[in-house]
Each structure stands twice: as structure tokens, then as C-alpha cells.
Design a protein around this motif. Structure first.
Motif, PDB file in Angstrom:
ATOM      1  N   GLY A 166       0.845  -1.145  -0.040  1.00  0.00           N
ATOM      2  CA  GLY A 166       0.193   0.149  -0.177  1.00  0.00           C
ATOM      3  C   GLY A 166       0.941   1.071   0.100  1.00  0.00           C
ATOM      4  O   GLY A 166       1.665   1.448   0.853  1.00  0.00           O
ATOM      5  N   GLN A 167       0.469   2.115  -0.938  1.00  0.00           N
ATOM      6  CA  GLN A 167       1.691   3.127  -1.230  1.00  0.00           C
ATOM      7  C   GLN A 167       0.927   4.599  -1.211  1.00  0.00           C
ATOM      8  O   GLN A 167      -0.172   4.542  -2.169  1.00  0.00           O
ATOM      9  N   VAL A 168       1.436   5.608  -0.713  1.00  0.00           N
ATOM     10  CA  VAL A 168       0.608   6.877  -0.624  1.00  0.00           C
ATOM     11  C   VAL A 168       1.824   8.032  -0.942  1.00  0.00           C
ATOM     12  O   VAL A 168       2.996   7.980  -0.228  1.00  0.00           O
ATOM     13  N   ILE A 169       1.596   8.738  -1.773  1.00  0.00           N
ATOM     14  CA  ILE A 169       2.799   9.805  -2.458  1.00  0.00           C
ATOM     15  C   ILE A 169       2.092  11.069  -2.248  1.00  0.00           C
ATOM     16  O   ILE A 169       0.854  11.325  -2.452  1.00  0.00           O
ATOM     17  N   PRO A 170       3.113  11.977  -2.502  1.00  0.00           N
ATOM     18  CA  PRO A 170       2.869  13.320  -2.232  1.00  0.00           C
ATOM     19  C   PRO A 170       2.676  14.052  -3.839  1.00  0.00           C
ATOM     20  O   PRO A 170       2.791  13.503  -4.584  1.00  0.00           O
ATOM     21  N   TRP A 171       2.295  15.150  -3.581  1.00  0.00           N
ATOM     22  CA  TRP A 171       1.993  16.107  -4.858  1.00  0.00           C
ATOM     23  C   TRP A 171       3.035  16.863  -5.479  1.00  0.00           C
ATOM     24  O   TRP A 171       3.007  17.470  -6.557  1.00  0.00           O
TER      25      TRP A 171
END
Lengths: 490, 268
Positions: A166-171
């Protein structure tokens, strides 16, 4: 006729006007609405909810993307879990070939991706064109080659994939951060559920198309869009075995706490407050370029930005003079213009955060400098900003601003520079500018940061491990070290 | 009539009573200091102070000191065998602990060659990555084996140039407290190793939440304790090391370390 010394100096001070050089956008098709990428195709969200993504330079809506709810995230994780069995058992050289294919497709569609990245995020086209997209392709190419060589990477171990990541990335670097996350995960044999940032989902939607073009087996990559709530659903889903997060230290701590006792493997790449240290023997003109690149690159929306400039006292005055002059030549404006140095601030919320911190700097007694700079009427903008007379206790010297704001402090001895540089809970990066080799190594040894740039700044490469000390997170991305977090090595 | 030993905490190179003045008797006979939150604070402060100079020692020097610890432990083999209850099994555990120290002594000057890299970046830059100590490491030693267990974790942490605050096994603290005498006579600078005895529930929450501890090894923790440690560790993004208690490998050394990457342009 020779130019006199005075004329030459006058010319050097003059800022030339540039004719507009807009990047063409007619080759880019952004759909009015996007679904979620689950099980190899774009699907309608169960939530039935969509939210707009805007161009921060114009505040115009670009598209509506889906807001994934718990059911959507569950579907994505289950799709990834179903795909895991066959993907992890696929011959490693086949896995490699899919990744090579993706890399090539990114190269083939490079200009389209660059334009979308710039429109959705506000970064100058020359940066998305020359940095974000080529590095994304290179990242997939690099990790593609690892997929069938894992046994050589970890002696005395039988590396095994973990399952669903599960991967959460920035803008700030949307496609590049996606690549940093997905490439090593897939090379190691995992499948992924990725959530892009809510303000910059479009390049991830294009990447979903690329996965389909590459005929990547369904479910190996799933992309769910949404805000923080969707992100926490992804990382907390019990089917997820590995969590990778890039973003603020504040959210990183929430995730670390939320995952306590779950046995999930975690890597965090969080905030920074890097010191960029300039010694008196440094080549000043090069250092000025490095300082500018360190803090004004991507509007300062860079976790490893050189946001604290430490200048040796003896050269503070001439360096400031050069730096201020250079600031006056930075071109702020339309991110799609090929001459633009400073694009739009990513969102209104981020702009307000920057404004608030800059106000605190003025209130606490720092001296503000901004070059004359005309801001466009629409969109989110902030001029390149420099603070002198900054004390280490000021918020602008302690907190991550994530904007084009530089705090300048001075030092006398190398030991004092080290002391001040390390005087932060962060430890992501640092810069050193000096002509003396032994001093570079002496400083590099003592700086408590995961990346040290000597006589350069903000360089990235897929072969080069990246990640922080202390509250800047743990684990590395890039290089052989970036594989370990995606493997079971027991 | 024998001269009995007073067991003490080992903090900043000195053998001290708990500042709390308290003791407990894990075996019903011997008084063992019941370390307090303030003892823990003192130990962390001592470790932090000792860290820069220890990390600056050469790899060879750290290897020699770890080897010296093996010598000191081996020369007191009979005493430790007795402490562990005597017999062949106890002797074997002492030998294992000695072997662990010798093995990691040999790793100090090899680890960067195995775990470090030169990275072929696509540009005119020289770029390399080296392992560096993470800093102050908290170690929760397992109850069993009460000597080899703590040595298996302290040795790799020290090998990686970290400084250590170790919690002795609550129920069997004597081998760990006596091990402190080995460290005290092995040329470790004061504060590099600190050993506290006491009750886990009184010490562990403070160790896990301490803002100046960089990593915590939960080898001796129950699953419930691990959960609590992981939650508290988030306060300062502490590294929580969950490697199997029996592990001996360079991977365990690097679990206590950070990778640092340095870039420099190549040009004339």
C-alpha cells in the motif's frame, strides 16, 4: 569595438525580457472524468463521489477524479491480492520485461506526461520535461533489471516478496514518486495499491493507461484516488503487508502509530529542513546557482530542499549580494512557458501555509527580501523569498515551509556549521560548498542526513539511495538499498 | 565467609545504585537495583554524550574493543557459567556469547564493504553510500538465554558504532549486570554501553517514547509490548527493530544503521 568594463558590468546586471515560449498542449487529451484503476481497468467508484482537480496556475478545473471509499479500497486490495500469486510466481525475467516495457512507454509518452504534470501540479515545464519524467522512466528501467537478479543482491538470503504493498505519495513529484514506489515493489514480486495525492492525480491516471498499454497482468497495479481518508484506508487495510509513504512528518507519525502491532513492514520518507552550507573558499557563482536550485527548484516543494542557508560569516555580504541579484533574474509565471523558473504553488492550502510561515518570520524579527516580481492575477503564486537575520529558534528556521523561502544563517567555524546543520529533528539532506576536498569529507561524515550533496544540490538518480535520518523517516528508495523494504529477507 | 557483591546499574561507565534507592529480588535472594525513569534518562543522556566520539573511532579500533570484550568474557567463563546455573548447557551459552563478540569484532571493518555501494549515476558525479550508526539504541533483552540473548543484540549495535541503553532481563538480570563488568574493563568509553535492571513496565514506556533515542530493539518484548513500543516510537519516528532473537548477520548490524549517500561532481 571592445566593451568597456563598466558597460560589461551594466550588461551583466540587466535582465533580458524573454518572449513567451509556451509548450504546446494540443497533443494532450485529459478526460472530463476518471474512474479508479482496479483489476486492470478503469472502473466506476462505488462511492459515486468525484472531486475536481484544478490547474493551480489558472484555478481552472482540469478533470474530475474519483474519491475511493472503503469498498473501493477493499476492491483494489483484493484485486492486488488475487494478482499476487501469479505475479510473484511469474518468471522473474518476465517481470523484468513488463517493467522495461513500462519504462519505454513512459519515454514514448514523455512530452504528454510532462505537460499533464505541469498543468495539474504547477511545476515549470522545463522541470517536468527534464527531471520528473526522464527520472521516472529511468527508475523503471533500473529496477526492471533487478527483477531477475535479486539473489545476487542479498547474499545468504532467499529474497521473497511480501504481498500487497500500500503506497501513498505526495503532490510535489507525482509521477516520479509513483515510480519510486511502484518500480521496486513490482521488481521484487509484490503487487500494489497506490494512492496519488488529491491535488495531482492526473499523471497517475495516465500511468494507469500505460499499465494497460503494457498489458501488465490485471491487479498487479491498482490506483485509487482520493484525499487523506482514502490514504488511511489503504495503509490500514489488513490485506496490505507493506506500507510505503512519502509525505509530511506529521502524517508519517500518524501512520507509524496506526500500524503499531500489525506486523506490516513500513518505510517513511518524510519532511526535511536541510542545511546548505557555504564555506568562504567555495566558488561563489556556482554556490549561488546551487542555493537557487536547492530552494527554488519546484517552488521549494521539495522535502530535501536546502531551506536553511548556512554561510561562513566572512563571505556573507558578497554572497548575499550575488544571491539577491540572481533572485531578481528568476522568471516566475506560466508553468507551461519553457522559460519559467518558478511556477505555481501547488494549492491554495499550501500557499496559505507558506504565507503564514513567512508572516511568522517577519513577526519574529527576520529581515525579508523579495525581488520585484509581478504575480499573475489568477492562480496560486509566491515570489522567491529570502530571510536574513534569522535566529535558529525562529519557526522559519525550524519548520518545513515547503515553499520558495530561504532562511539565511551564518557560522564561523566548520564545527559550528555542523552543530547548526544538525540542530533539527529532521535529517534528510544537506549541502556543502567548498573547494577543499578533505573538508568535504569531514563535513559529510558529521552531517546527520541521508543524502549529502557536495558542490551540487538536488541531484537524483535511480541508482542512488535516498531517505532520511531521525524524523525524516526510515528506509531508502533507489539503488540496491531500495529493494530491501519490498522483500522478506528472513 | 564470602564477600558478597552488590549488584548495580551500569550508567556512564560507573556502577551506581538506582537514584530511586529501590531494589527488587527476582530470585528471592539477591537484591537487584530497580531502575527508575530518572535512571533511564541519565543513561540516555550518557549515551548521547558518548555517541560522537564513539562513532568517530576507527572501525579497527571498535573491532579491537569488541574483541577485548570477548577476551574479558571468556576469562570469566567459569563465573558466568555459575551465574547461568552451571553445567554443560550454561558453559555452551557462555561460549556462544564469546563467539558472538568475536564474530562481530571482525565485522566492524568489513561491513561498509558489504553494505556500502558506489552508485553509477547517470551524470558526471561520484556517488557512494555508506552505513552509519543511527545513534542511541535501546535494547530490550530477552529473558532467555539471559546472557547470550543480550550479547546477540548489544554486539551488532556496538559493531555499527551505536551507543546502547539496554534493559536487562527482568527475571534473570544477574548475567546482564555482570556483563556490564566485562564492558567496563574492555576499553569502551564511558556511556557507550549502559545496562539498567528493573521492572519492564516501569522502564519500557519511557525508553520507547524517549525523544533522544533513535532506535529500539524489541527482541525481548511480548507482542503486546511490541505494539505499545511501536505506537510510542512514532513520537520521534524511532526505528523499531524486530529481527528474530536468534539472528546473527550483517543484516542485523545494518538494522541499527542509516545509509548515507554522498554526491560530488567530477570535473577539472
Amino acid at each position: 569595438m571592445a566593451i568597456s568594463k563598466k558597460q560589461s558590468a551594466d550588461l551583466a546586471r540587466q535582465v533580458f525580457e524573454y518572449a513567451p515560449a509556451p509548450e504546446a498542449i494540443d497533443h494532450v487529451r485529459i478526460q472530463p472524468t476518471y474512474g479508479l484503476f482496479i483489476g486492470g481497468k478503469m472502473v466506476e467508484p462505488h462511492s459515486k463521489k468525484r472531486f475536481p482537480t484544478i490547474n493551480p496556475a489558472t484555478e481552472k478545473k482540469l478533470a474530475e477524479v474519483s474519491e475511493a471509499d472503503a469498498v473501493d479500497v477493499d476492491r483494489a486490495v483484493k484485486s492486488a491480492a488475487r494478482a499476487f500469486d501469479s505475479w510473484s510466481h511469474l518468471s522473474p525475467s518476465r517481470r523484468a520485461r513488463y517493467l522495461f516495457r513500462i519504462s519505454r512507454l513512459i519515454q514514448e509518452r514523455a512530452r504528454e506526461l510532462a505537460v499533464v504534470e505541469t498543468m495539474d501540479g504547477g511545476k515549470p515545464i522545463k522541470e517536468s520535461r527534464d527531471v520528473d519524467i526522464p527520472l521516472s522512466a529511468a527508475h523503471f528501467f533500473y529496477y526492471a533489471g533487478w527483477a531477475d537478479k535479486l539473489e545476487w543482491a542479498f547474499p545468504n538470503r532467499k529474497p521473497r516478496p511480501l504481498g500487497v504493498a500500500g503506497q501513498v505519495i505526495p503532490w510535489n513529484f507525482p509521477l516520479l514518486m509513483l515510480s519510486w514506489k511502484i518500480a521496486p515493489a513490482l521488481a521484487a514480486g509484490n503487487t500494489v495499491v497506490l494512492k496519488p495525492a488529491e491535488t495531482t492525480p492526473l499523471s497517475a491516471m495516465l500511468f494507469a493507461e500505460i499499465c494497460m498499454q503494457a498489458e501488465l497482468p490485471p491487479g498487479v497495479v491498482n490506483i485509487v484516488t482520493g484525499a487523506g481518508r482514502t490514504g488511511s484506508l489503504v495503509v490500514e487495510h489488513p490485506g496490505v503487508k507493506k506500507v510505503a509513504f512519502t509525505g509530511s512528518t506529521e502524517v508519517g507519525k500518524l501512520i507509524q502509530r496506526a500500524l503499531a502491532g500489525t506486523g506490516k513492514k513500513l518505510t517513511l520518507e518524510l519532511g526535511g529542513k536541510a542545511a546548505n552550507i557555504v564555506f568562504e573558499d567555495a566558488p561563489l557563482d556556482q554556490a549561488v546557482e546551487g542555493i537557487v536550485n536547492g530552494i527554488y527548484f519546484n517552488q521549494g516543494h521539495v522535502c530535501c530542499a536546502g531551506s536553511r542557508l548556512l554561510v561562513q560569516e566572512s563571505i556573507a555580504e558578497p554572497l548575499m549580494e550575488k544571491l539577491k541579484r540572481r533572485l531578481g533574474t528568476l522568471r516566475l509565471g506560466d508553468p507551461l512557458d519553457k522559460n519559467t523558473d518558478i511556477g505555481a504553488i501547488n494549492s491554495r492550502a499550501q500557499l496559505e501555509k507558506i504565507q503564514g510561515l513567512v508572516e511568522s518570520g517577519v513577526e519574529e524579527g527576520a529581515e525579508l527580501y523579495q525581488p520585484e516580481c509581478k504575480l499573475p492575477e489568477r492562480g496560486f503564486w509566491f515570489p522567491p523569498t529570502l530571510f536574513t537575520n534569522v535566529s535558529q529558534s525562529y519557526r522559519i528556521a525550524r519548520e518545513e515551509i515547503f515553499g520558495p523561502v530561504l532562511s539565511v544563517l551564518t557560522f564561523r567555524t566548520p564545527a559550528e556549521a555542523v552543530e547548526k546543520a544538525n540542530n533539527t529533528p529532521y535529517g534528510l539532506s544537506a549541502g556543502v560548498w567548498t573547494d577543499k576536498g578533505s573538508r568535504i569529507l569531514w563535513m559529510a561524515e558529521r552531517l546527520r542526513a541521508g543524502v549529502v550533496w557536495a558542490n551540487t544540490f538536488n541531484r537524483f538518480d535511480p541508482t542512488s539511495p535516498f531517505g532520511g535520518y531521525k524524523e525524516s523517516g526510515f528506509g531508502r528508495e533507489g539503488g540496491i538499498h531500495g529493494l530491501a523494504p519490498y522483500l522478506d529477507l528472513n | 565467609m564470602d564477600v558478597r557483591k552488590t549488584y548495580k546499574l551500569f550508567v556512564n561507565g560507573e556502577f551506581v545504585r538506582s537514584e530511586s534507592g529501590r531494589a527488587y529480588r527476582p530470585d528471592g535472594i539477591v537484591n537487584v537495583p530497580r531502575g527508575s525513569r530518572k535512571d533511564l534518562r541519565d543513561a540516555v543522556r550518557a549515551a548521547r554524550t558518548a555517541f560522537p566520539a564513539w562513532a568517530a573511532r576507527t572501525a579497527m579500533n571498535r573491532g579491537q574493543i569488541l574483541y577485548r570484550a570477548a577476551e574479558m568474557l571468556d576469562s570469566r567463563g567459569a563465573q558466568f557459567t555459575d551465574l547461568l546455573g552451571g553445567g554443560v548447557k550454561a558453559r555452551r551459552e557462555v561460549d556462544q556469547a564469546v563467539e558472538t563478540l568475536v564474530w562481530y569484532a571482525g565485522w566492524t571493518d568489513k561491513l561498509p564493504q558489504v553494505a556500502g555501494t558506489v552508485n553509477p549515476v547517470a551524470g558526471p558525479y561520484f556517488n557512494f553510500t555508506l552505513p552509519e550508526p543511527t545513534g542511541v539504541v535501546g535494547i530490550v533483552a530477552p529473558d532467555e538465554p539471559s546472557l547470550a540473548g543480550i550479547v546477540r543484540r548489544i554486539a551488532p549495535a556496538l559493531c555499527g558504532a551505536n551507543v546502547v541503553v539496554a534493559l536487562a532481563p527482568e527475571l534473570r538480570p544477574l548475567p546482564a549486570l555482570t556483563l556490564a563488568e566485562v564492558f567496563a574493563t574492555s576499553d569502551f568509553p564511558a556511556g557507550v554501553v549502559n545496562v539498567l535492571s528493573g521492572q519492564r513496565r516501569e522502564l519500557l514506556p519511557w525508553l520507547a517514547a524517549h525523544m533522544d533515542v533513535n532506535a529500539i530493539d524489541v527482541a525481548g518484548c511480548t507482542p503486546e509490548e511490541v505494539r505499545a513500543v511501536e505506537a510510542a516510537a512514532a513520537d520521534n519516528v524511532k526505528r523499531v527493530i524486530k529481527v528474530a532473537a536468534g539472528e546473527s548477520s550483517p543484516y542485523l548490524i545494518t538494522a541499527f544503521m542509516e545509509m548515507k549517500t554522498v554526491w560530488h561532481p567530477i570535473g577539472v
